[in-house]
Design an enzyme around this catalytic site. Structure first.
Site: not given
Length: 274
Positions: A187, A50, A118, A88
């Protein structure tokens, strides 16, 4: 003289053991100063892709590179003594093959010192997750709304509204857990489904736009801090309104500079008296 001992960080094993004990507290972190502020209060800090949208102004996470993730991972690790740090894997760094995924995951861990990685995906990524875990790389899974797939999945919309989609998410979560992931991010998934998956799996679930019944929660830190005024997702709660605070501080600074009120005498250096 040797350096003082570093406080032992929480590990993926520690995080996994928190299921049925207490909720897992997690936030995203991208920089050293923010990591230092969050470390004492968070069990898990995610260096999320993100950052492409939050820090670099990208429209999606697809443009994030491995080098970006490593650089920000290194920054976060410099500010952490306690929290488990997961990084990530960006789009295109693991989907091609299990070998590609291992090569890039190993690079991330070697160059940052993080505790695991992740990756997004369900049944199609289960073999990759198992391949990584078998070779010593802890994996945090991610199912439901998967931001790296927004170009093929209908954009940023909540998932699990119809039974076929719900069945797919159930299968994805089960497959990733069985493959050896130590925990799972859910999510943008309808609440009853996220609750059901949490109650079914033996590994912890960490919700974002999912359910209060999840074993933990995560938010994008900049969202939680109210740094963006133009858009606020339904699942975000502002625990501060820093956009206004920062804007006012900059406005006050500009006003004082233009009026020659800053710097004042207390902010300047004078010659020492002999």
């Amino acid at each position: 003289m040797s350096a003082p001992p570093r406080q032992k960080r929480l590990t993926p094993t520690t995080i996994a053991a928190l299921k049925h004990q207490r909720p897992i507290v997690s936030l995203t972190a991208y920089t050293t100063p923010m990591a230092r502020l969050m470390d004492a209060h968070c069990d898990l800090l995610l260096v999320g892709d993100s950052l492409g949208m939050v820090l670099y102004g990208l429209d999606t996470t697809v443009g994030v590179t491995l080098e970006m993730m490593i650089a920000h991972g290194q920054a976060v690790l410099r500010g952490v003594n306690r929290a488990c740090v997961i990084i990530d894997m960006p789009f295109g760094s693991y989907q091609e093959s299990r070998e590609q995924a291992f090569r890039n995951a190993a690079r991330i861990m070697k160059e940052t010192g993080c505790d695991g990685i992740k990756l997004e995906g369900g049944t199609e990524m289960a073999e990759t997750v198992a391949f990584l875990v078998e070779r010593g790389i802890p994996v945090l899974g991610h199912v439901g709304l998967m931001p790296q797939q927004v170009n093929t999945s209908g954009g940023y919309r909540s998932k699990g509204h119809d039974e076929a989609e719900a069945d797919k998410i159930r299968a994805d979560a089960t497959a990733i857990a069985k493959a050896g992931a130590f925990a799972l991010v859910i999510e943008g998934t309808v609440e009853p489904l996220a609750r059901e998956i949490t109650q079914t799996l033996s590994v912890p679930t960490i919700g974002i736009g999912a359910s209060p019944a999840c074993d933990g929660q995560i938010l994008v830190s900049d969202d939680m801090l109210g740094l963006f005024n133009d858009f606020k997702p339904r699942f975000v709660k502002h625990y501060a309104e820093l956009a206004g605070v920062i804007s006012k501080a900059v406005e006050d600074y500009a006003t004082e500079v233009k009026a020659r009120q800053f710097p004042g005498p207390e902010h300047t250096f004078q010659p020492r008296k002999s």
